[in-house]
Write a protein that holds these residues in place. Structure first.
Motif, mmCIF file in Angstrom:
data_model
loop_
_atom_site.group_PDB
_atom_site.id
_atom_site.type_symbol
_atom_site.label_atom_id
_atom_site.label_comp_id
_atom_site.label_asym_id
_atom_site.label_seq_id
_atom_site.Cartn_x
_atom_site.Cartn_y
_atom_site.Cartn_z
ATOM 1 N N ALA A 88 50.106 36.608 43.646
ATOM 2 C CA ALA A 88 49.547 35.414 42.986
ATOM 3 C C ALA A 88 48.814 34.520 43.988
ATOM 4 N N THR A 89 49.329 34.420 45.211
ATOM 5 C CA THR A 89 48.664 33.609 46.237
ATOM 6 C C THR A 89 47.326 34.218 46.625
ATOM 7 N N ASN A 90 47.306 35.536 46.839
ATOM 8 C CA ASN A 90 46.044 36.206 47.181
ATOM 9 C C ASN A 90 45.019 36.042 46.063
ATOM 10 N N LEU A 91 45.475 36.158 44.822
ATOM 11 C CA LEU A 91 44.580 35.968 43.692
ATOM 12 C C LEU A 91 44.016 34.549 43.681
ATOM 13 N N THR A 92 44.873 33.571 43.915
ATOM 14 C CA THR A 92 44.440 32.169 43.922
ATOM 15 C C THR A 92 43.445 31.899 45.037
ATOM 16 N N ILE A 93 43.729 32.404 46.220
ATOM 17 C CA ILE A 93 42.812 32.231 47.351
ATOM 18 C C ILE A 93 41.464 32.855 47.013
ATOM 19 N N PHE A 94 41.499 34.043 46.413
ATOM 20 C CA PHE A 94 40.264 34.708 46.043
ATOM 21 C C PHE A 94 39.514 33.926 44.968
ATOM 22 N N LEU A 95 40.213 33.493 43.924
ATOM 23 C CA LEU A 95 39.561 32.791 42.817
ATOM 24 C C LEU A 95 38.918 31.479 43.251
ATOM 25 N N THR A 96 39.445 30.854 44.288
ATOM 26 C CA THR A 96 38.897 29.581 44.752
ATOM 27 C C THR A 96 37.891 29.764 45.887
ATOM 28 N N THR A 172 44.346 20.675 41.308
ATOM 29 C CA THR A 172 44.483 21.399 42.566
ATOM 30 C C THR A 172 45.107 22.770 42.344
ATOM 31 N N LEU A 173 44.477 23.764 42.910
ATOM 32 C CA LEU A 173 44.944 25.140 42.837
ATOM 33 C C LEU A 173 44.995 25.651 44.270
ATOM 34 N N ASP A 174 46.198 25.631 44.839
ATOM 35 C CA ASP A 174 46.355 26.043 46.223
ATOM 36 C C ASP A 174 47.677 26.788 46.407
ATOM 37 N N GLU A 175 47.966 27.176 47.639
ATOM 38 C CA GLU A 175 49.164 27.959 47.921
ATOM 39 C C GLU A 175 50.439 27.197 47.594
ATOM 40 N N SER A 176 50.448 25.901 47.795
ATOM 41 C CA SER A 176 51.621 25.088 47.489
ATOM 42 C C SER A 176 51.914 25.121 45.988
ATOM 43 N N TYR A 177 50.879 24.985 45.188
ATOM 44 C CA TYR A 177 51.040 25.042 43.734
ATOM 45 C C TYR A 177 51.595 26.407 43.325
ATOM 46 N N VAL A 178 51.036 27.475 43.871
ATOM 47 C CA VAL A 178 51.477 28.822 43.517
ATOM 48 C C VAL A 178 52.939 29.014 43.909
ATOM 49 N N ILE A 182 55.810 30.041 41.214
ATOM 50 C CA ILE A 182 56.618 31.254 41.313
ATOM 51 C C ILE A 182 58.099 30.903 41.411
ATOM 52 N N LEU A 183 58.433 29.868 42.179
ATOM 53 C CA LEU A 183 59.832 29.422 42.261
ATOM 54 C C LEU A 183 60.375 29.098 40.879
ATOM 55 N N ASN A 184 59.621 28.337 40.105
ATOM 56 C CA ASN A 184 60.058 27.957 38.761
ATOM 57 C C ASN A 184 60.142 29.164 37.832
ATOM 58 N N ALA A 185 59.174 30.050 37.895
ATOM 59 C CA ALA A 185 59.184 31.233 37.037
ATOM 60 C C ALA A 185 60.394 32.111 37.350
ATOM 61 N N PHE A 186 60.689 32.274 38.622
ATOM 62 C CA PHE A 186 61.794 33.154 39.010
ATOM 63 C C PHE A 186 63.160 32.567 38.677
ATOM 64 N N GLU A 187 63.236 31.271 38.457
ATOM 65 C CA GLU A 187 64.491 30.673 38.002
ATOM 66 C C GLU A 187 64.909 31.269 36.666
#
Length: 192
Positions: A88-96, A172-178, A182-187
């Motif tokens: 997801a981070t790589n995708l976000t970096i690419f998309l931005t 903002t769409l950055d690594e911190s957001y991702v 992911i932390l919330n989703a994995f809960e």
């Protein structure tokens, strides 16, 4: 790439066409791009392009993927959490990135061009979903994730917010957001 019947592709001509379509896409955007321009830039005939691709959308998507594929490797860290976070981070970096903005252009143009929409769904989004599905399935097999999760819904829950911010809110769409996403989703999907 979707080949039609006939002689095998000339690899050099193919690379030239893919590079030309990508370069012209970056320079001019999808709407201004034509098969004539790709043919001229690649120094091939228009018939050569149509022999190998059914339409402009297909050659443009293949050119885009040819140039961008190495930017989105599928991780294999041995951990579902780390794999999805990296993916997801790589995708976000690419998309931005500059190249990633092409996706937003293609999504916009796809609202008016069903051939383009079909091409980006089949060639770009479907393969990314399959990658994410594979990563989640490995997590289930290793006992890291609940066996009862609906993988397709999990993919929507994880990746949907990235596209929502990218295309709708502009937040903002950055690594911190991702990372927080992911932390919330994995809960909710992590096994107890």
């Amino acid at each position: 790439m979707n080949g039609k019947r006939g002689r095998p592709r000339n690899l050099e001509a193919q690379k030239s066409i893919l590079s030309a379509s990508y370069d012209l896409l970056l320079e001019n955007g999808f709407q201004a791009l034509t098969v004539d321009k790709i043919a001229k830039y690649a120094q091939v005939s228009k018939a050569t392009i149509y022999k190998w691709w059914p339409n402009k959308a297909a050659v443009v998507m293949d050119g885009f993927l040819y140039a961008a594929s190495e930017r989105l490797p599928v991780p294999d860290t041995g951990s579902a959490y780390n794999d999805i976070l990296t993916h997801a981070t790589n995708l976000t970096i690419f998309l931005t990135s500059r190249e990633g903005t092409i996706i937003t252009q293609l999504l916009g143009e796809g609202q008016f061009d069903s051939g383009l929409a079909d091409a980006y769904r089949a060639r770009y989004f479907h393969p990314r979903r399959l990658e994410a599905k594979s990563l989640l399935e490995k997590g289930i097999q290793r006992g890291e994730l609940k066996k009862s999760i609906d993988i397709d819904i999990c993919i929507d829950l994880i990746y949907g917010p990235i596209f929502y911010r990218l295309l709708v809110t502009g937040e903002t769409l950055d690594e911190s957001y991702v990372r927080q996403l992911i932390l919330n989703a994995f809960e909710g999907i992590r096994s107890a």
